[in-house]
Every structure is written in C-alpha cells, then in structure tokens.
Scaffold this active site. Structure first.
Site, PDB file in Angstrom:
ATOM      1  N   ASP A 178       4.262  -4.832   3.509  1.00  0.00           N
ATOM      2  CA  ASP A 178       5.712  -5.032   3.572  1.00  0.00           C
ATOM      3  C   ASP A 178       6.049  -6.431   4.049  1.00  0.00           C
ATOM      4  OD1 ASP A 178       4.678  -4.494   6.085  1.00  0.00           O
ATOM      5  OD2 ASP A 178       6.054  -2.847   6.536  1.00  0.00           O
ATOM      6  N   HIS A 221       0.823  -1.205   0.000  1.00  0.00           N
ATOM      7  CA  HIS A 221       0.000   0.000   0.000  1.00  0.00           C
ATOM      8  C   HIS A 221       0.858   1.257   0.000  1.00  0.00           C
ATOM      9  CE1 HIS A 221       1.177   0.427   4.183  1.00  0.00           C
ATOM     10  NE2 HIS A 221       0.887  -0.865   4.332  1.00  0.00           N
TER      11      HIS A 221
END
Length: 421
Positions: A328, A59
């Site tokens: 991540d 994102h």
C-alpha cells in the site's frame, strides 16, 4: 503496510539535481516523441498495438501487523484462515536480482515474533488474500490472453519478468496471481526476483538513505500532534478505552479494522463507527510521509518504457509483462505522482496497470493507465490515451536514478530543508 515506513514528508525535488535530471530526461524522452506528436486529431484505437504491460500490485488480505492493546478488542486469527486453495498452487523459485540465492528477509523474522490471538503470526497472507490474488490474475488473463491475444495462455519465462519485495506474503500473492493468470500452466520455471532489504526500492526504505532517515526522525509522532488529527485520535482511543496506549495511532487502527473487515471478523464497535474518519486520518498521516521514496521505483518503470521504444534494444532484453509485488505504501505515492490518487487507502490486491501502445501507421507511442481495472487520466495528459512523451514528463518530476538517489540520500539535512521541503 510495512512497519516503520510512515515517517517521510512529501518530497520536493532538490533544485540542482532536478535541473540536471530534467536535461537528461529531455534527451531520453526524445525516443518517445514521434513526428506529428502535436497533432491533436483523435487516435483510432483499432490502429493501436499493445507492446508492453507493467502491473504494480498490493499483496492480498493478511493478518494485522500489530494487535490492538486490549485483548478483549482483539479477534481470533485461527490457522484455518491460512489454508491454501488448491487452484492457487503453482511452483516458483525465488532469487536475488542477479539470479543468486534468495536474500534473508528481516521483515518475516520480525513478523514471527508477534503471535496474534488465535495462533497466527502477524502479517500473514490468508486464504481470502490468496483468492483475491487469484481473481486479479484471472482479470489480467481476460484482458491480455482472452480479450486481446497479447500473452501466451501458458507461462513463458521470456514473456514475463517478476519482481517482489522479499516478504513472504508478497511472494505467495505473486504465486496466486500467476496461477490465475496462466491457470497453473507453464512452459519453463517461474522465477521471482527480490532484493536485499537494505537496498529495496519497492517500498519506502530507510536503511539505504541516511538523509531520509535523519530528516524523518520523529515525523510520524509530529503528524499525530497536528490540529484535528490529534483530537480525533484522542476521541477514538478514549471511546475504545485505550487512551493511555501511546503506541496506537490511526495507521494501526486502520490496519486492524481493514484486516478484520476483509475476513468478515467482528471488529470493535468503535472502529466500525469511526471507520471513515479512521481511514481518512490514516491517509492524512501517510500523505505527510510517503512521496520521496517512490523516485527509484519510478525510474525502473520509466526505464522499462524507454527500453521498449528504443530501436537499439536487443531482442530478448524486454518482456511483454512486468509484474511488481509491492505494498500500500508503494501504490499510494505512485498514484500521487501520477495525479490519480483518490484519497482512499489502497485496498488489498489493489493494482496499478500501465499499458504501452504503438500506433501502427504513425509509429507514435501512447500509454494507458488503469487503477483497480478502471482507466485513468494521468496528470499532464490530454485524455486517457496519453502520448508517451507527456506521460514521461509527468513521471520525471519524481523519478530518481540510482545515482541521483545516492546523491540525494547523502546530502546534508539542511539542504533538503532549503529547497522547499
């Protein structure tokens, strides 16, 4: 980054399961092994036809997940930072994986319980993050609409499959990416598929894996006690004046530092001074705990590849483009599994792009892999143009089907330790 997903050690495949998985995989990989696959003669790129693209992306930039303990070290996160750029507006619908109602999002409920200094909730996609995702969409448009006429210039539901973790910043990041990719033009509804939090595989998930939960209890605290890491953490916290804050680790420090820097906000001077060390120690901590949970998601990516090359696949059962809005903690183990991790924390809007090509004369299949727009050479591949069978062999080391994942998750903890944990 998602709260509670930094507690897994690097996973080594369990012996018996691995043997069975390898045999099954070898049967499937025969689909990808063309005649003459051992021929090492150079491949003419002009004879390659792009057949499918898969993009896994983090994102865009967001507010921190947890504030620093001392208010004077916290920056102001004002509501103006969340304003939506007009060019990113694009209507979409969210469903579950079966096309039903959108599942409940416990993470978003959790984020709303934390209000940062300035009035913004934790973990919210910002205007900067929206612009980053729009830019990623424009880069994909240049690659797959303008430079190579692979996708239609407007969104078509039969060309694109979209899946996201059920977290609002990821759904909104996907909206912005699609707005950049298709310039807000569509012929049909945009549907983003999500899963229940209890069975999600787009991030390390403890709710659906008893064995993983048991094996990793307390591992994050243990990592912080390792020689070097514990001393460095103590040094940074002492200089920040928060030596007594037991809940602060390198992951929290990096999260605040990265979010502040991405938005041009004034970080704590100590964080600036130790920026490189904080990032490296956060990576060191995470590398102790991430790799196992990539298996189920790798299975999805592998299945998409195998469906695309299988002549028995019915028309309309595959898409040209697969988009996965992840985190991540998704990208890092994927990069590790493919042998291309650069030991840097995956940035906001970072992307891993997987292209599937077919040679127009020989019929051979190849994969090209890109991270952040730069072409990579996956582990086990002779060069950047990787024969599909070799690429699948690399993936198979960590791939876990749903059945194997359930079996592994239900195994006793001692079995995991007895097989090279």
């Amino acid at each position: 980054m998602i709260p509670g997903v930094f507690r897994v050690r690097v996973w080594a495949p369990v012996g018996v399961l691995t043997s069975l998985a390898y045999c099954l995989h070898q049967r499937r990989v025969a689909l990808a092994e063309p005649r003459g696959s051992d021929d090492r003669s150079p491949v003419d790129p002009s004879l390659l036809e792009l057949k499918m693209v898969q993009v896994v992306f983090r994102h865009g930039a967001r507010s921190p997940l947890k504030p620093l303990p001392q208010e004077e070290q916290q920056v102001e996160w004002k509501p103006q930072l969340l304003e939506v750029p007009p060019q990113t507006q694009f209507d979409y619908t969210v469903t579950n994986l079966a096309g039903g109602l959108k599942p409940h999002s416990p993470f978003d409920a959790q984020y709303r319980e934390t209000t940062l200094k300035g009035g913004v909730f934790a973990g919210q996609l910002t205007q900067v993050g929206m612009q980053q995702m729009f830019a990623l969409g424009e880069r994909l448009r240049k690659s797959y609409v303008e430079d190579v006429p692979f996708l239609s210039p407007t969104f078509h539901p039969l060309e694109v499959f979209i899946r996201s973790s059920n977290i609002y910043r990821n759904l909104e990041s996907t909206r912005c990416l699609l707005a950049g990719l298709f310039q807000r033009q569509k012929e049909g509804p945009i549907v983003i598929h999500t899963d229940e939090a209890s069975s999600e595989v787009l991030y390390p998930n403890y709710q659906n894996c008893w064995n993983l939960q048991e094996r990793t209890r307390g591992r994050r605290q243990a990592a912080c006690l390792q020689p070097g890491i514990s001393e460095d953490l103590k040094k940074v916290k002492e200089e920040m004046g928060i030596a007594g804050s037991n809940g602060v680790d390198f992951l929290i420090l990096l999260d605040n530092m990265a979010a502040e820097q991405e938005h041009g906000l004034p970080s704590c001077p100590t964080l600036k001074r130790f920026a490189r060390m904080i990032e490296q120690r956060a990576v060191d901590t995470a590398l102790e705990s991430l790799q196992m949970a990539v298996g189920p998601f790798l299975h999805i990516l592998e299945s998409n590849l195998l469906s695309a090359v299988d002549p028995a696949t019915l028309p309309g059962k595959t898409r040209k483009l697969y988009l996965y809005a992840a985190h991540d903690v998704t990208l890092m183990p994927l990069l590790l599994a493919l042998g291309i991790f650069d030991h840097k924390w995956p940035p906001f809007a970072g992307d891993l792009t997987m292209e599937l090509h077919q040679h127009q004369e020989s019929g051979a299949w190849f994969v090209r892999l890109y991270y952040q727009g730069k072409e990579q050479v996956p582990r086990g591949c002779p060069d950047r143009l990787c024969p599909l069978d070799k690429f699948l062999n690399t993936m198979s080391v960590y791939t876990l089907s749903p059945e194997k994942y359930r079996t592994l998750c239900s195994q006793a903890q001692t079995m995991g330790r007895g097989n090279g944990e």
